[in-house]
Design an enzyme around this catalytic site. Structure first.
Site, PDB file in Angstrom:
ATOM      1  N   HIS A   1       0.837  -1.206   0.000  1.00  0.00           N
ATOM      2  CA  HIS A   1       0.000   0.000   0.000  1.00  0.00           C
ATOM      3  C   HIS A   1       0.869   1.253   0.000  1.00  0.00           C
ATOM      4  O   HIS A   1       0.622   2.187  -0.774  1.00  0.00           O
ATOM      5  CB  HIS A   1      -0.921  -0.005   1.223  1.00  0.00           C
ATOM      6  CG  HIS A   1      -1.676   1.278   1.421  1.00  0.00           C
ATOM      7  ND1 HIS A   1      -2.769   1.617   0.661  1.00  0.00           N
ATOM      8  CD2 HIS A   1      -1.475   2.306   2.288  1.00  0.00           C
ATOM      9  CE1 HIS A   1      -3.234   2.801   1.049  1.00  0.00           C
ATOM     10  NE2 HIS A   1      -2.459   3.236   2.035  1.00  0.00           N
TER      11      HIS A   1
ATOM     12  N   ARG B   1       5.040  10.120  -6.102  1.00  0.00           N
ATOM     13  CA  ARG B   1       6.490  10.160  -6.315  1.00  0.00           C
ATOM     14  C   ARG B   1       6.883   8.915  -7.123  1.00  0.00           C
ATOM     15  O   ARG B   1       7.452   7.957  -6.563  1.00  0.00           O
ATOM     16  CB  ARG B   1       7.235  10.169  -4.977  1.00  0.00           C
ATOM     17  CG  ARG B   1       6.922  11.348  -4.065  1.00  0.00           C
ATOM     18  CD  ARG B   1       7.685  11.264  -2.751  1.00  0.00           C
ATOM     19  NE  ARG B   1       7.401   9.993  -2.051  1.00  0.00           N
ATOM     20  CZ  ARG B   1       6.352   9.801  -1.256  1.00  0.00           C
ATOM     21  NH1 ARG B   1       5.502  10.786  -1.042  1.00  0.00           N
ATOM     22  NH2 ARG B   1       6.167   8.634  -0.657  1.00  0.00           N
TER      23      ARG B   1
ATOM     24  N   GLU C   1     -10.110   1.881   4.153  1.00  0.00           N
ATOM     25  CA  GLU C   1      -8.787   1.285   4.287  1.00  0.00           C
ATOM     26  C   GLU C   1      -8.911  -0.034   5.043  1.00  0.00           C
ATOM     27  O   GLU C   1      -9.493  -0.080   6.134  1.00  0.00           O
ATOM     28  CB  GLU C   1      -7.820   2.224   5.017  1.00  0.00           C
ATOM     29  CG  GLU C   1      -7.471   3.452   4.201  1.00  0.00           C
ATOM     30  CD  GLU C   1      -6.371   4.291   4.813  1.00  0.00           C
ATOM     31  OE1 GLU C   1      -5.734   5.051   4.068  1.00  0.00           O
ATOM     32  OE2 GLU C   1      -6.150   4.191   6.040  1.00  0.00           O
TER      33      GLU C   1
ATOM     34  N   GLU D   1      -7.550  -2.736   7.287  1.00  0.00           N
ATOM     35  CA  GLU D   1      -6.497  -2.871   8.288  1.00  0.00           C
ATOM     36  C   GLU D   1      -6.842  -3.943   9.310  1.00  0.00           C
ATOM     37  O   GLU D   1      -8.018  -4.305   9.490  1.00  0.00           O
ATOM     38  CB  GLU D   1      -6.264  -1.546   9.027  1.00  0.00           C
ATOM     39  CG  GLU D   1      -5.948  -0.360   8.121  1.00  0.00           C
ATOM     40  CD  GLU D   1      -5.409   0.832   8.887  1.00  0.00           C
ATOM     41  OE1 GLU D   1      -4.818   0.637   9.983  1.00  0.00           O
ATOM     42  OE2 GLU D   1      -5.571   1.967   8.404  1.00  0.00           O
TER      43      GLU D   1
END
Length: 431
Positions: free
Chosen positions: A140, A149, A205, A207
């Site tokens: 992730h 980036r 998300e 988790e």
């Protein structure tokens, strides 16, 4: 340790538990529930039922350390039981396994203590004092980093230190609780000035939730060799994320309003004892990665510190429901997508002397594997490639009325599979 409570041939006197996908006799998770119109109390899920643990103590069906641990939870939370450590938890598991076994002497006495799960309200299992969210899902982190980036997706510190931040505990809610879309400031690159309004890029998300058991004194670190003993259990966590709000606010201090409007957890705590057969080695680090520092390295943790869990995310939309279509599976993942073990997270959290307390909650960070992304941000590649659904709808991010369900299942040949129960939340319009 693996013992008789894990025997795959062991059957329950509660018929629905035999072959149950989540809660067979081999699981015995802990939670807080309330029968209709009654006060909340500690319970354990068994098949399609919930056993009233306080009632079992009152009836003399639980004794000794197990009874004392349950009795300590008279305030309607499991904090005291979590803080008592492994021995009372193990005693309770052993007695429950015998009590609920097929042909047990007390089978007739169990009737009044078993409640249909669908007719019970499930509460937060503990009073959560503090909540910390880690960022240990390396796939992730790489996927998200690559969106911003491309040439350097992981920052230099990622493989040296378990990254985390402190979140807000008051807005953590149990599965089934609807949450409002948050308002906040947003400034996409295409707009010259920030604006205020509902999040346009709301996401989920996937988790793991890690429940802290015994704590540590302020100023006293927890050694990596002892860190696993401070974990009282596991669950699922959906750390909803308003990506557009976060993109504007997070520098230099990190997420704020993008996260604090709500996080959803599964209501049952799956104990370390239930997960003993599903312990696996931590995946080896790629060649060239730095070795963890000494305070984060333990041979036994590397050999047994990861969990073999299948992780799923399902989406139900208004369009799917209207068309009579089932929920759409967004991803199938694996908990071994974590770069750091839960014990490493605990040891790092306390290495500076932070005092963890029973009922504190850690989030693992979003778990993704190749082909099993843990967020829509990854699936839609930042919203640039919308997901197409069988209903004809598309999703860049979540829309009002969407319902997300997380599931986890532990599977190993020779052992009964166990699950975590659903972690479900639905998005309501912003206020």
């Amino acid at each position: 340790m693996i013992d008789a409570t894990h025997d795959a041939a062991r059957r329950s006197c509660v018929a629905s538990a035999n072959g149950h996908p989540d809660f067979p006799l081999q699981n015995l998770p802990l939670g807080i529930f309330a029968p209709q119109g009654e006060a909340k109390r500690p319970g354990t899920a068994i098949g399609d039922s919930v056993l009233d643990l306080a009632g079992a103590v009152a009836a003399g069906l639980l004794t000794g350390a197990a009874a004392e641990a349950v009795a300590a939870c008279r305030d309607g939370t499991l904090n005291a039981l979590l803080g008592a450590g492994a021995a009372p938890r193990q005693a309770l598991r052993a007695q429950l396994s015998a009590l609920l076994a097929e042909g047990a002497d007390a089978e007739a006495a169990l009737g009044p203590l078993l409640h249909e799960a669908d007719r019970c309200k499930l509460h937060l299992p503990a009073r959560i004092g503090d909540y910390t969210d880690f960022y240990a899902g390396i796939q992730h982190a790489t996927n998200v980093g690559a969106l911003f980036r491309p040439d350097n997706p992981l920052l230099p510190n990622y493989k040296h230190v378990p990254i985390g931040y402190h979140g807000r505990a008051s807005s953590i809610v149990p599965s089934g609780t609807a949450l409002r879309r948050p308002n906040g400031q947003r400034k996409p690159a295409a707009e010259t000035e920030p604006s205020f309004g509902p999040s346009r890029n709301l996401d989920y998300e996937l988790e793991l939730a890690i429940w802290i058991g015994p704590g540590n004194a302020l100023g006293e670190p927890i050694g990596i060799g002892q860190a696993a003993g401070h974990i009282a259990g596991y669950g699922l966590l959906n750390d909803w994320s308003a990506r557009d709000i976060q993109g504007w606010e997070y520098q230099p201090l990190g997420p704020f309003l993008a996260k604090n409007f709500g996080s959803t957890i599964s209501p049952w705590i799956i104990t370390p004892e239930a997960l003993a057969p599903f312990r696996v080695p931590q995946p080896a680090r790629p060649a060239g990665d730095p070795a963890p520092m000494a305070y984060l390295w333990d041979e036994d943790d590397q050999e047994n510190g990861a969990l073999a869990l299948e992780l799923e995310v399902w989406l139900m939309t208004p369009g799917l429901a209207k068309a009579g279509l089932p929920a759409h599976r967004l991803s199938l993942g694996d908990a071994r997508g974590l770069y750091w073990t839960p014990a490493q997270m605990v040891a790092h959290h306390a290495c500076g002397g932070c005092n963890l307390q029973p009922g504190d909650l850690l989030g693992s960070g979003t778990i993704s594997i190749p082909g099993g992304d843990g967020s829509l941000l990854e699936i839609s590649q930042g919203g640039r490639k919308p997901l197409e659904l069988p209903s004809g709808e598309t999703r860049r991010f979540l829309e009002d009325g969407d319902e997300v369900t997380l599931r986890a299942r532990a599977v190993r040949e020779g052992f009964a599979s166990i699950g975590f129960g659903d972690c479900t939340g639905r998005i309501l319009p912003a206020p």
